[in-house]
Structures are given as C-alpha cells and as structure tokens.
Design a protein around this motif. Structure first.
Motif, mmCIF file in Angstrom:
data_model
loop_
_atom_site.group_PDB
_atom_site.id
_atom_site.type_symbol
_atom_site.label_atom_id
_atom_site.label_comp_id
_atom_site.label_asym_id
_atom_site.label_seq_id
_atom_site.Cartn_x
_atom_site.Cartn_y
_atom_site.Cartn_z
ATOM 1 N N UNK A 238 -27.202 -43.843 30.713
ATOM 2 C CA UNK A 238 -26.426 -42.669 30.311
ATOM 3 C C UNK A 238 -25.217 -42.538 31.232
ATOM 4 N N UNK A 239 -24.079 -42.052 30.658
ATOM 5 C CA UNK A 239 -22.811 -42.183 31.384
ATOM 6 C C UNK A 239 -21.839 -41.042 31.070
ATOM 7 N N UNK A 240 -21.154 -40.611 32.129
ATOM 8 C CA UNK A 240 -19.976 -39.757 31.964
ATOM 9 C C UNK A 240 -19.151 -39.831 33.244
ATOM 10 N N UNK A 241 -17.846 -40.011 33.115
ATOM 11 C CA UNK A 241 -16.960 -40.135 34.275
ATOM 12 C C UNK A 241 -15.790 -39.167 34.176
ATOM 13 N N UNK A 242 -15.425 -38.610 35.333
ATOM 14 C CA UNK A 242 -14.194 -37.840 35.523
ATOM 15 C C UNK A 242 -13.585 -38.264 36.857
ATOM 16 N N UNK A 243 -12.360 -37.863 37.151
ATOM 17 C CA UNK A 243 -11.742 -38.281 38.420
ATOM 18 C C UNK A 243 -12.542 -37.906 39.654
ATOM 19 N N UNK A 244 -13.284 -36.792 39.625
ATOM 20 C CA UNK A 244 -14.105 -36.397 40.771
ATOM 21 C C UNK A 244 -15.568 -36.289 40.345
ATOM 22 N N UNK A 245 -16.468 -36.551 41.289
ATOM 23 C CA UNK A 245 -17.896 -36.472 40.988
ATOM 24 C C UNK A 245 -18.316 -35.048 40.647
ATOM 25 N N UNK A 246 -17.811 -34.082 41.412
ATOM 26 C CA UNK A 246 -18.185 -32.696 41.162
ATOM 27 C C UNK A 246 -17.727 -32.255 39.777
ATOM 28 N N UNK A 247 -16.489 -32.616 39.435
ATOM 29 C CA UNK A 247 -15.975 -32.263 38.119
ATOM 30 C C UNK A 247 -16.774 -32.904 37.000
ATOM 31 N N UNK A 248 -17.159 -34.175 37.190
ATOM 32 C CA UNK A 248 -17.934 -34.868 36.165
ATOM 33 C C UNK A 248 -19.269 -34.175 35.939
ATOM 34 N N UNK A 249 -19.935 -33.803 37.009
ATOM 35 C CA UNK A 249 -21.266 -33.211 36.861
ATOM 36 C C UNK A 249 -21.194 -31.776 36.343
ATOM 37 N N UNK A 250 -20.151 -31.061 36.746
ATOM 38 C CA UNK A 250 -19.982 -29.702 36.224
ATOM 39 C C UNK A 250 -19.766 -29.728 34.714
ATOM 40 N N UNK A 251 -18.913 -30.632 34.244
ATOM 41 C CA UNK A 251 -18.642 -30.744 32.815
ATOM 42 C C UNK A 251 -19.862 -31.233 32.057
ATOM 43 N N UNK A 252 -20.539 -32.220 32.620
ATOM 44 C CA UNK A 252 -21.587 -32.939 31.903
ATOM 45 C C UNK A 252 -22.901 -32.174 31.841
#
Length: 345
Positions: A238-252
């Motif tokens: 399972x995968x999701x990426x954003x420029x920052x780790x915190x941003x990716x996890x907050x969105x996901x």
C-alpha cells in the motif's frame, strides 16, 4: 558481460468503492474513469507496470482485469499491463489465455498475467465451484495455462474441466512467451510451486516485511533444487507519497483508515498510532516522503532481493488529484533514486 534488468516500479489498484461519511460508495463508472487516468499518467511519467485486480464483490469495481487493461492499452504506449491478480482457480485457462493474448496484440506486446488463488472466495459459489477443492482447482488450471502457453495445439486432461484433444488456442500473443507470474500472500507451498515451475513470484507485503525474507530464500532454494535458475521476485504494498512524511500521513490517514475498515475488515480498526507505526522504517506501509520511501524500498531489496515494486494507489477514496500527484512522485523522484542507488551498489 551480463545485462542486468533495471529495477522496476509500477502501480496497481483493485478499483475499490469505499463509502464516504454519509455511507455513499464511490460510483463504479467514476472509479473506472479514475483508473484509466491513473494508468495514463503512470505511462507518461515513466513508470514500468500498471496492474488491476479481480474481485466479485459490491465494494470493488473490477471483475475482469483483461477488459480494463484493454481500455488502458488504447490510452498508453509503453507501460506493461498486468493483472493483480487473475483468480485462476475460478477461471477457464483457455479463456484467460485467449483474452491476454488479445490484450498482448492490442498493446504491442505489453501484457502479463499474474495468477493467484484469490484472497477472497466469493468467486467459487458464483461460478458453481466447490470451495473444498480450492487447491485442486488452482493446481489443475495453472498446469493447463502453462501447457497452452508452451504449445499449440494442446492435448491435456485434468480433474476440474473437460479434456482437450489437439485443440487450437487462438490468437497467439505477440510476445514469444506471455509472462505468467504467481502471486502469494505467505503460503510456503505456493512459493515452492512457483519456484519449481520456473515462474516469477509476487509477494503481497501486508505484515512485517522481515517475515517474508524466509519465503524469498525458500523460493530461490527450491528453484535450484529443481534444477532451475531462480526467476524474479516482485513485492506489492500500500502506498501514498507527498513531499513531506507528516503531510503524507495527515492526508492519507482518514482514507486509509476507511479502506481498512470497509475493504479489509479482517485487519481490524486502524487508528493514527497504528498507521504511523506501519509507515515507520521497518513497517509494511509506504506512506511518506519520497526520500523515506526510497530508503524503505532499498531496505526491502536488501532482505528480499526483489526487482519489481508495485504500489497500490488511490486507497480509501483518496482524491484523483492527490493520487495523481503521488504517482508523479513515484515516477519522477522515487524510481530514479532507487535505480541510481542500486547501480552504485
């Protein structure tokens, strides 16, 4: 000088129809349009593989990977097209081969089959098959599929469908040999089966990645004991990426939590603490920044020795915009960084 195939990265989806807060599922037509757009962008961005899986439930939009992949073939030019997976136990191998050979011709030689026994069993009663013959169906039909691939016409007899006597199977694919992978979720017997038949292997990484290292070792050992050179290993996550780790996890997090609750209820409820743990350096979830994901792919490569990574995208009703941005990061930042590091090593 031996030529080493480059490490491949791609994306896949089951076309899940996660419900929103009001209990409304994603419209199947909208979801299929999303899938075609994800594939088009993945192709243009330079990813290597696009896959779609098969389910026969009301919370998934895709029952026929070959149908969806044919539509994708018309909108793409270079990306390889694979099922993830074809539930071979409840499919007719003759029809499967014919469909994927047709896809291969339509796509200019880009088709692959990933055969699996299926993580869910809804297709067995749907197609009038006895669940207690689960293993027998897969073994029998894999044997026929491989026989069809290797020769034409075909003479064959088994236990789960009528025999074939000098039967011609048409059309033949554009590729000299249509690639057939085997997908396993962690069953050692399935790993040994793939190894002894000389077939490449997909490992679906849903738990701690370290626990799959013995399966990778078993695969290579079993192949050599059978007098074969070990074939390729791929992993899915399972995968999701954003420029920052915190941003990716907050969105996901809200989307992934909904996906786990609705589409994988056996896993249990997912809270934020669990997501952060799963997405940590040694967890199975790839949700973070490109640099973090690169490090995790390289770490998994060290313990598994795989040469293909397939990322499951668009989970839990994640927006098309966010999914496409994540695919772009996978293609433009993660893929070249992984290849560059592996070339140095």
């Amino acid at each position: 000088m031996d030529l080493v195939e480059p490490f491949e990265i791609g994306v896949f989806t089951f076309g899940e129809l996660t419900k929103d807060a009001a209990g409304r599922p994603i419209d199947p037509a909208r979801r299929l349009a999303d899938v075609l757009e994800w594939a088009r962008v993945a192709d243009e961005a330079g990813l290597d593989v696009f896959g779609v899986g098969e389910h026969h439930r009301d919370d998934f939009a895709i029952t026929s990977p070959q149908m969806v992949l044919s539509a994708i073939a018309a909108q793409t030019s270079r990306i390889r097209l694979t099922s993830t997976v074809t539930v071979l136990s409840s499919s007719d191998p003759v029809r499967v081969f014919e469909d994927f050979a047709t896809l291969d011709l339509l796509s200019g030689g880009r088709a692959e089959i990933t055969a699996g026994r299926g993580a869910y069993v809804e297709s067995f009663p749907l197609f009038g098959q006895a669940l207690e013959r689960y293993d027998e169906y897969f073994e029998d039909r894999l044997d026929l599929l491989l026989r069809i691939r290797s020769r034409n016409p075909v003479t064959w007899s088994g236990t789960t469908r009528p025999p074939l006597d000098d039967a011609g199977i048409w059309p033949r694919p554009l590729q000299d040999e249509l690639p057939i992978w085997i997908a396993v979720g962690g069953t050692p017997a399935s790993v040994v089966r793939a190894a002894t038949k000389g077939l490449p292997l997909y490992l679906a990484i849903l738990g701690a990645p370290e626990r799959f290292a013995p399966l990778a070792d078993l695969y290579r050992t079993s192949a050599r004991q059978a007098g074969r050179e070990p074939n390729r290993i791929a992993v899915t996550s399972h995968f999701y990426a954003e420029p920052t780790s915190q941003g990716a996890r907050d969105t996901f997090f809200p989307h992934y939590s909904s996906y786990i609750e609705q589409n994988m209820p056996r896993t249990g409820r997912l809270d934020r603490q669990a997501l952060d743990a799963w997405a940590g350096p040694r967890g199975a979830l790839f949700a973070g920044s490109p640099a973090e994901i690169v490090d995790k792919i390289l770490w998994e490569h060290e313990i598994l020795g795989h040469t293909r990574f397939l990322a499951q995208v668009g989970l839990g009703g994640l927006s098309r915009r966010d999914t496409l941005a994540s695919i772009e990061l996978l293609a433009t930042e993660i893929l070249p960084a992984v290849r560059a590091e592996l070339a140095v090593r």
